[in-house]
Each structure stands twice: as structure tokens, then as C-alpha cells.
Design an enzyme around this catalytic site. Structure first.
Site, PDB file in Angstrom:
ATOM      1  N   HIS A   1      56.706 -26.742 -16.062  1.00 48.25           N
ATOM      2  CA  HIS A   1      58.082 -26.509 -16.523  1.00 48.25           C
ATOM      3  C   HIS A   1      58.430 -25.023 -16.416  1.00 48.25           C
ATOM      4  O   HIS A   1      59.545 -24.659 -16.041  1.00 48.25           O
ATOM      5  CB  HIS A   1      58.254 -26.983 -17.967  1.00 48.25           C
ATOM      6  CG  HIS A   1      58.253 -28.480 -18.088  1.00 48.25           C
ATOM      7  ND1 HIS A   1      57.757 -29.148 -19.185  1.00 48.25           N
ATOM      8  CD2 HIS A   1      58.665 -29.441 -17.238  1.00 48.25           C
ATOM      9  CE1 HIS A   1      57.876 -30.450 -18.998  1.00 48.25           C
ATOM     10  NE2 HIS A   1      58.424 -30.652 -17.828  1.00 48.25           N
TER      11      HIS A   1
ATOM     12  N   ARG B   1      50.777 -40.462 -25.798  1.00 48.80           N
ATOM     13  CA  ARG B   1      51.646 -40.318 -24.624  1.00 48.80           C
ATOM     14  C   ARG B   1      51.737 -38.866 -24.162  1.00 48.80           C
ATOM     15  O   ARG B   1      52.016 -38.594 -23.006  1.00 48.80           O
ATOM     16  CB  ARG B   1      53.033 -40.881 -24.961  1.00 48.80           C
ATOM     17  CG  ARG B   1      53.916 -41.106 -23.758  1.00 48.80           C
ATOM     18  CD  ARG B   1      55.092 -42.015 -24.090  1.00 48.80           C
ATOM     19  NE  ARG B   1      56.025 -42.079 -22.983  1.00 48.80           N
ATOM     20  CZ  ARG B   1      57.013 -42.960 -22.879  1.00 48.80           C
ATOM     21  NH1 ARG B   1      57.192 -43.867 -23.821  1.00 48.80           N
ATOM     22  NH2 ARG B   1      57.814 -42.953 -21.856  1.00 48.80           N
TER      23      ARG B   1
ATOM     24  N   ASN C   1      51.579 -35.237 -20.127  1.00 48.38           N
ATOM     25  CA  ASN C   1      52.094 -33.908 -19.800  1.00 48.38           C
ATOM     26  C   ASN C   1      51.023 -32.996 -19.221  1.00 48.38           C
ATOM     27  O   ASN C   1      51.217 -31.776 -19.158  1.00 48.38           O
ATOM     28  CB  ASN C   1      52.723 -33.263 -21.048  1.00 48.38           C
ATOM     29  CG  ASN C   1      53.978 -33.998 -21.462  1.00 48.38           C
ATOM     30  OD1 ASN C   1      54.769 -34.401 -20.613  1.00 48.38           O
ATOM     31  ND2 ASN C   1      54.142 -34.211 -22.756  1.00 48.38           N
TER      32      ASN C   1
ATOM     33  N   LYS D   1      50.139 -45.518 -16.735  1.00 55.24           N
ATOM     34  CA  LYS D   1      51.322 -45.179 -17.538  1.00 55.24           C
ATOM     35  C   LYS D   1      51.644 -46.335 -18.500  1.00 55.24           C
ATOM     36  O   LYS D   1      51.935 -46.115 -19.675  1.00 55.24           O
ATOM     37  CB  LYS D   1      52.517 -44.895 -16.627  1.00 55.24           C
ATOM     38  CG  LYS D   1      53.837 -44.775 -17.373  1.00 55.24           C
ATOM     39  CD  LYS D   1      54.461 -43.420 -17.356  1.00 55.24           C
ATOM     40  CE  LYS D   1      55.647 -43.346 -18.301  1.00 55.24           C
ATOM     41  NZ  LYS D   1      56.668 -42.414 -17.945  1.00 55.24           N
TER      42      LYS D   1
ATOM     43  N   ARG E   1      76.577 -50.589 -26.979  1.00 56.90           N
ATOM     44  CA  ARG E   1      75.372 -50.371 -27.802  1.00 56.90           C
ATOM     45  C   ARG E   1      74.108 -50.961 -27.175  1.00 56.90           C
ATOM     46  O   ARG E   1      73.155 -51.309 -27.849  1.00 56.90           O
ATOM     47  CB  ARG E   1      75.536 -50.921 -29.211  1.00 56.90           C
ATOM     48  CG  ARG E   1      76.630 -50.224 -29.992  1.00 56.90           C
ATOM     49  CD  ARG E   1      76.483 -50.421 -31.473  1.00 56.90           C
ATOM     50  NE  ARG E   1      77.588 -49.779 -32.161  1.00 56.90           N
ATOM     51  CZ  ARG E   1      78.755 -50.349 -32.367  1.00 56.90           C
ATOM     52  NH1 ARG E   1      78.966 -51.596 -31.965  1.00 56.90           N
ATOM     53  NH2 ARG E   1      79.717 -49.701 -32.987  1.00 56.90           N
TER      54      ARG E   1
ATOM     55  N   GLU F   1      56.256 -41.522 -27.875  1.00 58.72           N
ATOM     56  CA  GLU F   1      55.639 -40.213 -27.679  1.00 58.72           C
ATOM     57  C   GLU F   1      55.369 -39.470 -28.976  1.00 58.72           C
ATOM     58  O   GLU F   1      55.764 -38.316 -29.160  1.00 58.72           O
ATOM     59  CB  GLU F   1      56.504 -39.343 -26.745  1.00 58.72           C
ATOM     60  CG  GLU F   1      55.688 -38.212 -26.133  1.00 58.72           C
ATOM     61  CD  GLU F   1      56.399 -37.474 -25.014  1.00 58.72           C
ATOM     62  OE1 GLU F   1      56.885 -38.147 -24.096  1.00 58.72           O
ATOM     63  OE2 GLU F   1      56.455 -36.250 -25.075  1.00 58.72           O
TER      64      GLU F   1
ATOM     65  N   HIS G   1      51.958 -29.980 -17.195  1.00 60.67           N
ATOM     66  CA  HIS G   1      53.404 -29.793 -17.318  1.00 60.67           C
ATOM     67  C   HIS G   1      53.808 -28.515 -18.061  1.00 60.67           C
ATOM     68  O   HIS G   1      54.931 -28.061 -17.914  1.00 60.67           O
ATOM     69  CB  HIS G   1      54.042 -31.020 -17.988  1.00 60.67           C
ATOM     70  CG  HIS G   1      54.203 -32.169 -17.032  1.00 60.67           C
ATOM     71  ND1 HIS G   1      53.141 -32.736 -16.365  1.00 60.67           N
ATOM     72  CD2 HIS G   1      55.307 -32.851 -16.612  1.00 60.67           C
ATOM     73  CE1 HIS G   1      53.581 -33.725 -15.591  1.00 60.67           C
ATOM     74  NE2 HIS G   1      54.885 -33.809 -15.714  1.00 60.67           N
TER      75      HIS G   1
ATOM     76  N   LYS H   1      62.070 -44.201 -21.085  1.00 57.90           N
ATOM     77  CA  LYS H   1      62.814 -42.955 -21.338  1.00 57.90           C
ATOM     78  C   LYS H   1      63.980 -42.894 -20.375  1.00 57.90           C
ATOM     79  O   LYS H   1      63.794 -43.037 -19.153  1.00 57.90           O
ATOM     80  CB  LYS H   1      61.924 -41.746 -21.083  1.00 57.90           C
ATOM     81  CG  LYS H   1      61.035 -41.352 -22.220  1.00 57.90           C
ATOM     82  CD  LYS H   1      60.525 -39.945 -21.912  1.00 57.90           C
ATOM     83  CE  LYS H   1      59.376 -39.551 -22.752  1.00 57.90           C
ATOM     84  NZ  LYS H   1      58.842 -38.246 -22.333  1.00 57.90           N
TER      85      LYS H   1
ATOM     86  N   GLU I   1      51.932 -36.866  -9.398  1.00 59.26           N
ATOM     87  CA  GLU I   1      51.917 -37.697 -10.613  1.00 59.26           C
ATOM     88  C   GLU I   1      50.852 -38.797 -10.511  1.00 59.26           C
ATOM     89  O   GLU I   1      50.224 -39.162 -11.500  1.00 59.26           O
ATOM     90  CB  GLU I   1      53.299 -38.312 -10.877  1.00 59.26           C
ATOM     91  CG  GLU I   1      54.443 -37.311 -11.038  1.00 59.26           C
ATOM     92  CD  GLU I   1      54.403 -36.497 -12.342  1.00 59.26           C
ATOM     93  OE1 GLU I   1      53.571 -36.773 -13.216  1.00 59.26           O
ATOM     94  OE2 GLU I   1      55.225 -35.559 -12.453  1.00 59.26           O
TER      95      GLU I   1
ATOM     96  N   HIS J   1      59.398 -30.932  -8.715  1.00 55.51           N
ATOM     97  CA  HIS J   1      58.659 -31.123  -9.958  1.00 55.51           C
ATOM     98  C   HIS J   1      57.175 -31.383  -9.649  1.00 55.51           C
ATOM     99  O   HIS J   1      56.286 -30.787 -10.266  1.00 55.51           O
ATOM    100  CB  HIS J   1      59.271 -32.298 -10.726  1.00 55.51           C
ATOM    101  CG  HIS J   1      58.612 -32.557 -12.033  1.00 55.51           C
ATOM    102  ND1 HIS J   1      58.564 -31.633 -13.059  1.00 55.51           N
ATOM    103  CD2 HIS J   1      57.938 -33.644 -12.486  1.00 55.51           C
ATOM    104  CE1 HIS J   1      57.904 -32.139 -14.081  1.00 55.51           C
ATOM    105  NE2 HIS J   1      57.512 -33.356 -13.763  1.00 55.51           N
TER     106      HIS J   1
END
Ligand code: NAD
Length: 366
Positions: A257, A246, A250, A232, A125, A242, A253, A147, A189, A270
Site C-alpha cells: 500500500h 482474515r 494482507n 481464500k 437495502r 476480518e 500489503h 467485500k 495474489e 497492486h
């Protein structure tokens, strides 16, 4: 002017702040001690490319300081962010034996960071995780913000958890062995962070474009990366899960994507896809706000990211359809991040099909 910090703080609520420490990997044991991790067993997860370079010195540094490291090496690349590879980690780590204080140390790029981070989030956990980024994307993005996760057959990053690191140990000299295509992809980025939130960083990159993009000049990199990481860190501090600000991370993006998915994952990196997506978002931003956006300057910097494939060969209708099914959409509305001005971004869903088509044509010409 931009300085070279030795540490950047990531302030979070409820006393869970952590630091990005810019230092050598040799200092890892001292930093583990500083953040209160008790010497004993630890798990180091790395991939074959990174492991070949840094596994030995890290193991030696840890053992010399009294740690008992167990090093696990996974195959490099996105395919390791899978349920199968996660199961391999679970089996190996649980068989070796850990307790809830045993840290997992992620030594690698975003793939290792996401995979090992998710294993740490779920084993017993949740055990401590220490991120040691080695790719440019990991230094400025994936190792920060908590993340973690793996991919699923139906899409990328669909299984995961937020699990903040206890500390990020960032040895910028590891970037010396990063392949050039990974470097320029990571630069997408870095430029994104500058454009959405740090106009001075953008000016710095613009001024030293060739020296950072091609020359990878050490003194410049050591200034640029902590600054990009700070963007960031600040955005994550404001919006850990998010739900609001946040989302500006993107920028570029929505198109990116779609490009990755239509071209087939792995065709464009990417970062290459994000660079094209940012050119499209830049076009849309300038169309709305002609005076405030230095379109030519930003576009010049974005075009410095080399493209290995010609995006104009992709079918616009396929790209448009893929944008419609992006997982970041709210209902049927496709969401875009646009610029108010250099260094300030916002999210909108209100863009006509005709404008999107024009933006695509702009972004895909050399
Ligand atoms: P990666 O980890 O696959 O690294 C890219 C390649 O560079 C790999 O082959 C790796 O072995 C190699 N490499 C890394 N560091 C090296 C070094 N110092 N020397 C030699 N080779 C080195 O991918 P990445 O580009 O670092 O990250 C992409 C991943 O990160 C994606 O899975 C993406 O979804 C994820 N990501 C996550 C977040 C997040 O917030 N968690 C944010 C952005 C991206």
C-alpha cells in the site's frame, strides 16, 4: 498432487454458504436456477473490455432461458469505483425497475465486482449478487469473501459493505483474453495464498513456474486457481468480517500500500507492489525464523513477477511514512503479516525501524 474441482464451497454461518462453480458462462442460467433465483429481470454490470468479449454470449444465454437481462457497461479501470459511477448505476437500475429478488450479475474483474457488489448491497437495502470473475485477481480474491465498495478521494475502498454473493460462476476460459500484465499481477495474489496457507500449492507453482507465469498453460491453471480460491474461501469462512485470521491475507500489503501510494496509484499494479511487499515480509520472517523458512525458494518465485518500474527509485523515508498511515494499522502500531513457516502466517506489530530498512533494501534489489 493437485486436482481440478468443479466447485469449491464457501461455508458461512447462518446457512449463507455459497459455492464457486467452475464452468462455462453459458451455464449461468442453470446455476441461477440451482441457487433458487427466480427467472425474471436481472441486471448485468460489466466494463468495456470484458463486455466486448462476453456481454453478448451472456445476454444470449440469459434471454434464451427466459431471463430479461439489462446490461450496463462501465468504463474499465479503478476510476469506475467512484461515487459518480455508482450514482450512474443507481439511476439506470432504478429507472429500469427492479424488486428485491432481482439479481445483479457482476461480470468482470475486481473493479466491476466491487462496484456492482456495493450497488447490490445498497439497492432496496440489498438484492442478490452473483459474481462472475474474469480477471485472475477476481477469480482468487475479489469475487470471494463479500467485500464490496468504492474509493473516496481520501483513499481506496473507504466506502463499502460486506455483501456475500449467492453464487460465484467462474469460467476460467475467460482468462484467455486477460492482458499479460494483469495476469502476472494476479499471480502475486495466487502466490500469496500459497505462501500463507498452502505449502503444496506453493510447490506446484514453483515446479511449473514458467508454464503458469508465461505459458498460462490451461491444464495447470485449471488446477492452480480453484486451489488458490479455496485458501481464500477457508480463511473467509473462519473470519467473515476480518476481525482475526482474515488479516493474514494482507501478507505483503503493508509495504505494498505504501509503494502504491508513494509511486502514485497506477504506477505499480497492486500485484506488482504486493510482490515487492511479500519479498520484504519474507526477509523479516526469515530473519526471525532462519531455519523454518525456505527463503531462497520463495524469493525465486516472487522475483518471477515482472516489474515495470524500479522500486529502489522510491524514497525509503516516504515509504516508511506511508506505512505509518496505513488504514489497517491499530492505533500507531504498523502491522505486518509474517511467516512462521511456509504455509503458516501470523500478524505482528513488533518490528524495528532498522529491520524494516534492511527488508526494504532486500525487496527492492532485482
Ligand atoms: P480490474 O477489474 O480493473 O481488471 C483489470 C483490467 O483487466 C481491466 O482493464 C479489465 O477491463 C480487464 N479485464 C478483466 N478481465 C478481463 C478479461 N477476461 N479479458 C480482457 N480484459 C479483462 O481490476 P482487477 O485487477 O481485476 O481487480 C482490482 C480491484 O479489485 C481493485 O479495485 C481492488 O481494490 C479490488 N479488490 C477487491 C477485493 C475484495 O475483497 N473485494 C480483493 C482484492 C482486490
Amino acid at each position: 498432487m493437485i486436482d481440478t474441482p468443479s466447485s469449491v464451497s464457501v461455508p458461512l454461518k447462518r446457512g449463507r454458504d455459497y459455492a464457486i462453480r467452475y464452468t462455462s458462462l453459458r451455464d449461468l442460467p442453470g446455476i441461477l436456477h440451482d441457487v433458487g433465483l427466480r427467472t425474471g429481470k436481472c441486471v448485468v454490470v460489466t466494463d468495456e473490455n470484458v463486455g466486448a468479449q462476453y456481454r453478448s454470449p451472456v445476454r444470449t444465454a440469459l434471454s434464451s432461458a427466459g431471463w430479461i437481462p439489462h446490461v450496463i457497461t462501465v468504463p474499465p479501470g479503478e476510476k469506475s469505483k467512484s461515487a459518480d459511477q455508482l450514482q450512474v448505476l443507481y439511476d439506470d437500475i432504478l429507472e429500469w425497475g427492479i424488486d428485491r429478488d432481482t439479481p445483479v450479475i457482476a461480470l468482470g474483474g475486481g473493479v466491476v465486482g466491487d462496484l456492482a457488489g456495493y450497488a447490490a448491497a445498497t439497492l432496496l437495502r440489498g438484492v442478490p449478487v452473483v459474481q462472475c470473475p474474469t480477471s485472475l485477481i477476481a477469480h482468487v480474491d475479489s469475487a470471494l469473501g463479500g467485500k464490496t465498495g468504492i474509493n473516496h478521494a481520501t483513499g481506496k475502498n473507504l466506502i463499502g459493505a460486506f455483501h456475500q454473493p449467492n453464487v460465484v460462476v467462474a469460467d476460467l476460459d475467460t482468462l484467455g483474453t486477460l492482458p499479460q500484465r494483469e495476469w502476472t499481477s494476479g499471480m502475486a495474489e495466487v502466490i500469496k495464498h500459497a505462501v500463507i496457507a498452502d505449502a503444496d500449492l506453493f510447490s506446484f507453482i514453483e515446479e511449473h513456474l514458467v508454464d503458469v507465469m508465461t505459458g498460462r498453460r490451461r491444464d495447470l491453471i485449471h488446477k492452480m486457481i480453484p486451489r488458490a480460491a479455496k485458501v481464500k474461501a477457508e480463511i473467509v469462512a473462519e473470519d467473515e468480517k476480518e476481525s482475526g485470521r482474515r488479516a493474514i491475507l494482507n501478507f505483503g500489503h503493508t509495504f505494498a500500500h505504501a509503494i502504491e501510494s508513494v509511486a502514485g496509484y497506477g504506477t505499480f499494479t497492486h500485484g506488482e507492489a504486493v510482490a515487492i511487499g511479500m519479498r520484504a515480509a519474507l526477509f523479516l520472517s526469515a530473519q526471525r525464523n532462519t531455519q523454518a523458512i525456505p527463503r531462497e525458494n520463495i524469493d525465486y518465485v516472487l522475483r518471477a513477477i515482472p516489474q515495470q518500474h524500479d522500486p529502489s527509485e522510491l524514497d525509503w523515508q516516504d515509504v516508511r511514512r506511508a506505512m505509518q498511515s496505513d488504514k489497517k494499522n491499530k492505533g500507531d502500531v504498523v502491522r505486518f503479516v509474517l511467516l512462521d513457516r511456509l504455509g503458516q502466517a501470523y500478524v505482528t506489530g513488533d518490528i524495528s525501524d532498522a529491520a524494516l530498512r534492511q527488508a526494504w533494501d532486500f525487496a527492492t534489489r532485482p
